[in-house]
Enzyme design. Structure first.
Site, PDB file in Angstrom:
ATOM      1  N   LYS A  13      -4.206  -4.766  -3.353  1.00 18.05           N
ATOM      2  CA  LYS A  13      -4.865  -4.970  -1.843  1.00 18.05           C
ATOM      3  C   LYS A  13      -4.664  -3.812  -1.374  1.00 18.05           C
ATOM      4  O   LYS A  13      -5.939  -3.468  -0.719  1.00 18.05           O
ATOM      5  CB  LYS A  13      -4.130  -6.575  -2.096  1.00 18.05           C
ATOM      6  CG  LYS A  13      -5.398  -6.868  -0.177  1.00 18.05           C
ATOM      7  CD  LYS A  13      -5.418  -8.042  -0.429  1.00 18.05           C
ATOM      8  CE  LYS A  13      -3.991  -8.814  -0.154  1.00 18.05           C
ATOM      9  NZ  LYS A  13      -2.966  -8.948   1.259  1.00 18.05           N
ATOM     10  N   ARG A  88      -6.138 -18.086   4.981  1.00 20.32           N
ATOM     11  CA  ARG A  88      -5.314 -18.152   4.041  1.00 20.32           C
ATOM     12  C   ARG A  88      -5.763 -20.249   3.170  1.00 20.32           C
ATOM     13  O   ARG A  88      -5.409 -20.116   2.526  1.00 20.32           O
ATOM     14  CB  ARG A  88      -4.269 -17.987   4.596  1.00 20.32           C
ATOM     15  CG  ARG A  88      -3.308 -18.080   3.295  1.00 20.32           C
ATOM     16  CD  ARG A  88      -1.758 -16.786   3.484  1.00 20.32           C
ATOM     17  NE  ARG A  88      -2.417 -15.865   3.503  1.00 20.32           N
ATOM     18  CZ  ARG A  88      -0.826 -14.799   3.737  1.00 20.32           C
ATOM     19  NH1 ARG A  88       0.363 -15.499   4.051  1.00 20.32           N
ATOM     20  NH2 ARG A  88      -1.170 -13.000   3.511  1.00 20.32           N
ATOM     21  N   ARG A 127       7.738  -0.912  -8.346  1.00 18.91           N
ATOM     22  CA  ARG A 127       6.399  -0.413  -7.829  1.00 18.91           C
ATOM     23  C   ARG A 127       8.025   0.182  -7.004  1.00 18.91           C
ATOM     24  O   ARG A 127       9.080  -0.330  -6.068  1.00 18.91           O
ATOM     25  CB  ARG A 127       6.125  -1.814  -6.887  1.00 18.91           C
ATOM     26  CG  ARG A 127       5.905  -1.445  -5.467  1.00 18.91           C
ATOM     27  CD  ARG A 127       4.841  -2.202  -5.174  1.00 18.91           C
ATOM     28  NE  ARG A 127       5.585  -3.724  -4.404  1.00 18.91           N
ATOM     29  CZ  ARG A 127       4.171  -4.641  -3.852  1.00 18.91           C
ATOM     30  NH1 ARG A 127       3.247  -4.375  -4.327  1.00 18.91           N
ATOM     31  NH2 ARG A 127       4.746  -5.668  -3.633  1.00 18.91           N
ATOM     32  N   ARG A 160      12.362  -2.346  -3.392  1.00 20.54           N
ATOM     33  CA  ARG A 160      12.693  -3.992  -2.103  1.00 20.54           C
ATOM     34  C   ARG A 160      12.653  -4.632  -3.130  1.00 20.54           C
ATOM     35  O   ARG A 160      12.736  -4.938  -3.911  1.00 20.54           O
ATOM     36  CB  ARG A 160      11.535  -3.517  -2.023  1.00 20.54           C
ATOM     37  CG  ARG A 160      11.086  -3.549  -0.737  1.00 20.54           C
ATOM     38  CD  ARG A 160       9.176  -4.558  -0.164  1.00 20.54           C
ATOM     39  NE  ARG A 160       8.653  -5.589   0.064  1.00 20.54           N
ATOM     40  CZ  ARG A 160       7.594  -6.026   0.150  1.00 20.54           C
ATOM     41  NH1 ARG A 160       6.743  -5.361   0.613  1.00 20.54           N
ATOM     42  NH2 ARG A 160       7.350  -6.892  -0.865  1.00 20.54           N
ATOM     43  N   ARG A 171       5.879 -16.048  -5.883  1.00 17.82           N
ATOM     44  CA  ARG A 171       4.809 -15.457  -5.011  1.00 17.82           C
ATOM     45  C   ARG A 171       3.176 -15.735  -5.294  1.00 17.82           C
ATOM     46  O   ARG A 171       2.419 -15.925  -4.988  1.00 17.82           O
ATOM     47  CB  ARG A 171       5.067 -14.285  -4.363  1.00 17.82           C
ATOM     48  CG  ARG A 171       6.065 -14.083  -3.436  1.00 17.82           C
ATOM     49  CD  ARG A 171       6.995 -12.542  -3.200  1.00 17.82           C
ATOM     50  NE  ARG A 171       5.688 -11.684  -3.035  1.00 17.82           N
ATOM     51  CZ  ARG A 171       6.131 -10.239  -2.988  1.00 17.82           C
ATOM     52  NH1 ARG A 171       7.660  -9.836  -3.594  1.00 17.82           N
ATOM     53  NH2 ARG A 171       5.477  -9.388  -2.850  1.00 17.82           N
TER      54      ARG A 171
END
Ligand SMILES: [Zn+2]
Length: 216
Positions: A13, A88, A127, A160, A171
């Site tokens: 995104k 949201r 990632r 991360r 998540r």
């Protein structure tokens, strides 16, 4: 162009948003980013929002809506914008529709980027983020020119802490619970473009641009 972009973490995104704001020359409005900015500027609203974020809670709708209303009054947002991470919830979506109506503005599209959870979990594992400038890479889908080195600034690429399978699954669960009703809300007025986020960033962008053209 007035766009909302929605999608689970790890679906690409952020990358799609970056391309679109350049293509349409519109500001990229992320509520997370505004909260951080206001906090750094010592704004009272920023402080309140920061307290919620610090506790790992969602910032209440009325505070978020006030901040968004203020952001939409800025000069750079008058000819278009891309919202990322907002709305949201249904109350936020209703509030945004009210702001738009007050302004006499129409939303051009809500872009929903989707992909299977399983693929996202796998993808997030690959990632990497530049520890210097924050640019995001992927070891398979979007690798740097030189392994582990940022193309932009030469910084070192790291993984991360929260990019692990367990955190990502959690998540994703929160995302589905929160955001699917918002997608349904916009679906009722026929404003949703569904884009397949399992493809390359370029291909997904081409699909979005084609759909935006047909949408107009
Ligand atoms: Zn960098």
């Amino acid at each position: 162009m007035r766009i909302i972009i929605l999608g689970p973490p790890g679906v690409g995104k952020g990358s799609e948003a970056e391309i679109l704001v350049e293509q349409f020359n519109i500001p990229h409005i992320s509520t997370g980013h505004i909260f951080r900015e206001l906090f750094q500027q010592d704004s009272p609203l920023g402080k309140i929002a920061h307290e919620y974020i610090d506790r790992g809670e969602l910032v209440p709708d009325d505070i978020t809506n006030q901040i968004v209303r203020h952001r939409l009054s800025q000069p750079d947002a008058q000819n278009g914008f891309l919202f990322d991470g907002y709305p949201r919830s249904i109350p936020q979506a209703i509030a945004l529709d009210q702001f738009l109506e007050e302004k006499g503005w129409q939303l051009d599209a809500v872009i929903n980027i989707h992909a299977d959870d399983e693929l996202i979990v796998k993808r997030i594992g690959g990632r990497r983020i530049c520890e210097n400038c924050g640019r995001i890479y992927h070891i398979v889908n979007n690798p740097p020119k030189v392994e582990n080195i940022c193309d932009t600034c030469g910084g070192r690429l790291i993984q991360r802490d929260d990019d692990n399978e367990e955190t990502v699954s959690k998540r994703l669960e929160i995302y589905h619970r929160q955001t699917e009703p918002v997608i349904d809300y916009y679906e009722q007025s026929g404003r949703v473009i569904h884009a397949d986020g399992s493809q390359t960033i370029e291909k997904t962008n081409q699909d979005i641009m084609k759909a935006l053209g047909e949408h107009h």
